[in-house]
Design a protein around this motif. Structure first.
Motif, mmCIF file in Angstrom:
data_model
loop_
_atom_site.group_PDB
_atom_site.id
_atom_site.type_symbol
_atom_site.label_atom_id
_atom_site.label_comp_id
_atom_site.label_asym_id
_atom_site.label_seq_id
_atom_site.Cartn_x
_atom_site.Cartn_y
_atom_site.Cartn_z
ATOM 1 N N UNK A 97 0.884 -1.320 0.041
ATOM 2 C CA UNK A 97 -0.040 -0.006 -0.054
ATOM 3 C C UNK A 97 0.962 1.102 -0.104
ATOM 4 N N UNK A 98 1.972 1.167 0.604
ATOM 5 C CA UNK A 98 2.902 2.438 0.689
ATOM 6 C C UNK A 98 3.531 2.627 -0.704
ATOM 7 N N UNK A 99 3.900 1.699 -1.356
ATOM 8 C CA UNK A 99 4.215 1.909 -2.646
ATOM 9 C C UNK A 99 3.308 2.350 -3.477
ATOM 10 N N UNK A 100 1.997 1.827 -3.397
ATOM 11 C CA UNK A 100 1.068 2.235 -4.357
ATOM 12 C C UNK A 100 0.754 3.806 -4.002
ATOM 13 N N UNK A 129 2.982 -3.024 -11.930
ATOM 14 C CA UNK A 129 4.218 -3.553 -12.861
ATOM 15 C C UNK A 129 5.517 -3.250 -12.514
ATOM 16 N N UNK A 130 5.680 -2.148 -11.876
ATOM 17 C CA UNK A 130 7.152 -1.666 -11.627
ATOM 18 C C UNK A 130 7.557 -2.167 -10.318
ATOM 19 N N UNK A 131 6.689 -2.197 -9.442
ATOM 20 C CA UNK A 131 6.958 -2.680 -8.141
ATOM 21 C C UNK A 131 7.224 -4.212 -8.087
ATOM 22 N N UNK A 151 -2.210 2.573 -10.449
ATOM 23 C CA UNK A 151 -2.275 1.111 -9.824
ATOM 24 C C UNK A 151 -1.603 0.166 -10.613
ATOM 25 N N UNK A 152 -1.958 0.209 -11.953
ATOM 26 C CA UNK A 152 -1.429 -1.032 -12.764
ATOM 27 C C UNK A 152 -0.111 -0.735 -13.011
ATOM 28 N N UNK A 153 0.112 0.569 -13.247
ATOM 29 C CA UNK A 153 1.869 0.911 -13.352
ATOM 30 C C UNK A 153 2.576 0.539 -12.047
#
Length: 300
Positions: free
Chosen positions: A92-95, A110-112, A105-107
């Motif tokens: 959630x923090x990264x989002x 994918x990156x995380x 959210x999709x990007x």
């Protein structure tokens, strides 16, 4: 092309002059070292660069001109004082942090996922950040800084709290970003890592620029009249060598004024000394850092 141009900036807080007439530039695609002891003014210089602080005098150009909101989405900044939210899950923090940089959210997902796997954090993404070890939080902060694929990456003490394996992982990651054309500003007290990664540096002390330029030229500027020799043989007394110093299994030969390294090499070969290496002795960045900062302190 210069990505960052700092020109004669100064910044005071009351009677304290945190930055005093500092100038340097950073070229596109460069991996640049910003160094200095604690309290030297590095963080203030970075905050002026990012328009968090306005300099009292001087000017800052970044990504081709003055800072604006659009440019912030092209910059990744990892401060020394970390900024992860402790009471929510890592995922959630990264989002959230990714959304602040304009990612969907999709990007972010994918990156995380790529970085979480690389940093061995996939199994921990549903844990609260405060439940992660210091090293895990450090890696999570690096991921958050890279999620949006910045053109300019500013990392302050990125190796803090990392074991040798993860330190190597971060070094490899910075090298990859550099090879992909990302401009990187590395702030670190670990001089050996700066030596490995950076070609140019600026050293700030007491708010002033005391060293700036090519690391190779700076090393040569501070080198003494000496050669470093590695051999399994016992070194004899040599004419034109004033003193022989043993350092970590190598020999540092301090030459007399007027003598040349080639002359010493010829004497060693003539005496059948088996040489594993023979090179001009140059100081490490650690040694230069200590010498410069000590001299600056004594001059105040």
């Amino acid at each position: 092309m210069s990505i960052v141009e700092i020109t004669n900036i100064s910044k005071s807080f009351g009677p304290v002059k945190a930055v005093d007439d500092v100038s340097f530039n950073i070229e596109q695609g460069e991996l640049f070292g910003l160094l200095g002891p604690n309290g030297a003014g590095k963080t203030t210089a970075i905050r002026c660069m990012l328009d968090i602080f306005k300099p009292d005098t001087g000017s800052v150009a970044i990504l081709g001109g003055a800072m604006n909101e659009a440019k912030k989405d092209h910059i990744g900044y990892m401060p020394e004082d970390r900024g992860l939210y402790q009471d929510i899950t890592l995922e959630r923090c990264l989002n959230y942090l990714g959304s602040l940089k304009g990612l969907s959210p999709a990007q972010v997902k994918q990156s995380s996922e790529i970085f979480l796997k690389r940093f061995d954090l996939t199994a921990h993404k549903t844990k609260k950040v405060k439940e992660l070890s210091k090293g895990m939080q450090q890696k999570a902060q690096i991921i958050a800084t890279l999620l949006h694929k910045p053109d300019l990456l500013i990392v302050d003490e990125p190796f803090s709290g990392l074991d040798p394996l993860n330190t190597q992982l971060v070094k490899d990651l910075l090298r990859e970003q550099h090879q992909q054309g990302v401009t990187i500003i590395l702030c670190s007290h670990q001089m050996n890592l700066v030596e490995e990664l950076c070609e140019r540096i600026v050293l700030i002390d007491h708010g002033r620029t005391v060293l700036y330029g090519s690391l190779d030229k700076i090393r040569r500027r501070f080198s003494g009249h000496a050669v470093s020799v590695q051999t399994r043989d016992t070194l004899p007394s040599l004419p034109r060598v004033e003193r022989i110093e043993t350092i970590n299994g190598s020999f540092k030969l301090h030459l007399a004024p007027g003598s040349q390294p080639q002359e010493v090499l010829r004497l060693l070969v003539e005496q059948n000394i088996n040489l594993d290496s023979f090179k001009i002795s140059v100081p490490t960045l650690d040694e230069i850092f200590i010498r410069v900062v000590k001299n600056e302190g004594e001059g105040l």
